[in-house]
Write a protein that holds these residues in place. Structure first.
Motif, PDB file in Angstrom:
ATOM      1  N   GLY A 142     -17.739  51.010  43.290  1.00 18.19           N
ATOM      2  CA  GLY A 142     -17.547  50.519  44.650  1.00 18.19           C
ATOM      3  C   GLY A 142     -18.347  51.312  45.683  1.00 18.19           C
ATOM      4  O   GLY A 142     -18.021  51.302  46.867  1.00 18.19           O
ATOM      5  N   LEU A 173     -16.124  49.816  49.078  1.00 20.11           N
ATOM      6  CA  LEU A 173     -15.504  48.486  49.017  1.00 20.11           C
ATOM      7  C   LEU A 173     -14.008  48.531  49.328  1.00 20.11           C
ATOM      8  O   LEU A 173     -13.342  47.494  49.347  1.00 20.11           O
ATOM      9  N   ALA A 177     -11.064  48.742  41.122  1.00 18.32           N
ATOM     10  CA  ALA A 177     -11.621  47.608  40.359  1.00 18.32           C
ATOM     11  C   ALA A 177     -10.590  47.048  39.383  1.00 18.32           C
ATOM     12  O   ALA A 177      -9.613  47.709  39.029  1.00 18.32           O
ATOM     13  N   THR A 218     -13.559  54.324  48.420  1.00 17.59           N
ATOM     14  CA  THR A 218     -14.820  53.670  48.042  1.00 17.59           C
ATOM     15  C   THR A 218     -15.346  52.824  49.198  1.00 17.59           C
ATOM     16  O   THR A 218     -14.582  52.460  50.104  1.00 17.59           O
TER      17      THR A 218
END
Ligand SMILES: NC(=O)c1ccc[n+]([C@@H]2O[C@H](COP(=O)([O-])OP(=O)(O)OC[C@H]3O[C@@H](n4cnc5c(N)ncnc54)[C@H](OP(=O)(O)O)[C@@H]3O)[C@@H](O)[C@H]2O)c1
Length: 247
Positions: free
Chosen positions: A242, A209, A213, A207
């Motif tokens: 993300g 990020l 999560a 992702t």
């Protein structure tokens, strides 16, 4: 305190959260209770269900556990009978299966579609018309990033999640003219009991990020979709991944 808040106190709105004994559903149940919904906590495991209820009640909220096997059409109808007047329905319960396509047996394939797709279909069939008759309601379906991109080993599971995105659009077309909003959320990898943590961690690195999560991050988006703050949002599949499907 506003009048609206007083009304909610005396007549709390009800939310049915399927699969609320664990993971994302549990986080959603806690968040919606915090947002003053009376929550029907659904699952199979009564001990974990009662634990979620206890946490809600001890924080001052309202909740009740309802057991039903989403793989059983009879149980799903009983759930409709128990929760038919819900103002919010979160179709979250279900399971994943990852592995080589030839290794998925017919029974597991059928169980995936029964638990992940058929149950949501018949819960909406039983509950959405009552929402429509009252002129409002919010339905949130758990799709997935896995329903939008090709993941080796995720063909059948991804197909169930793509079904939920498609159902969301059709149900919005069918019920939103009567005031019922129908949306889906498509999470990326989330740390829960539902998948191998190593798989979730490695998917997290794909992702933007660079991480998976927590369930609370997904619950926040679902609670927004359930709330009047999302009053002009319907028929949407909201990515909470993300940024994985943006690139
Ligand atoms: N975790 C992720 O990375 C991820 C990503 C995208 C989408 N999702 C979706 O998010 C939803 C929740 O996933 P999760 O990771 O939070 O899973 P989880 O921790 O394994 O929790 C699944 C929940 O669904 C219930 N459930 C499963 N099969 C059921 C059945 N046949 N009858 C009744 N209840 C059943 C379980 O109840 P009991 O334990 O009480 O039986 C449990 O409460 C699923 O729809 C999943 O596809 C997850």
């Amino acid at each position: 305190m506003s009048e609206q808040r007083l009304d909610l106190d005396s007549h709390p709105q009800t939310a049915l959260v399927t699969g609320a004994t664990s993971g994302i559903g549990r986080a959603v149940a806690l968040k919606l209770a915090d947002d003053r919904f009376a929550v029907l906590v659904h699952g199979r495991d009564a001990a974990r269900g009662e634990q979620t209820v206890k946490e809600i009640v001890s924080a001052g909220g309202q909740a009740r556990f309802v057991a039903a096997d989403l793989g059983s059409a009879v149980d799903v109808q009983r759930l409709v009978d128990e929760a038919g007047d819900a103002d919010v329905l979160v179709n979250n319960g279900g399971f994943s299966w990852f592995g080589p396509t030839p290794e998925l047996d017919v029974d597991t394939f059928d169980a995936l579609f029964a638990s992940n797709v058929r149950s949501a279909y018949f819960l909406v069939a039983g509950i959405a018309p009552k929402m429509a008759a009252r002129g409002g309601g919010s339905i949130i379906n758990l799709s997935s990033m896995a329903g939008q991109i090709g993941l080796a080993g995720g063909a059948a599971y991804g197909a169930t999640k793509a079904c939920l995105a498609s159902l969301t659009r059709s149900w919005a077309a069918e019920f939103s003219p009567s005031g019922v909003r129908v949306n889906a959320i498509a999470p990326g990898p989330v740390y829960t009991g539902g998948s191998d943590p190593a798989l979730i961690e490695s998917l997290g690195t794909t992702t933007l990020l660079d991480r998976a999560a927590g369930p609370e991050e997904i619950a926040e988006v679902i609670a927004f979709l359930a709330s009047p703050k999302a009053s002009y949002v319907t028929g949407a599949v909201v990515a909470a991944d993300g940024g994985r499907t943006a690139v």
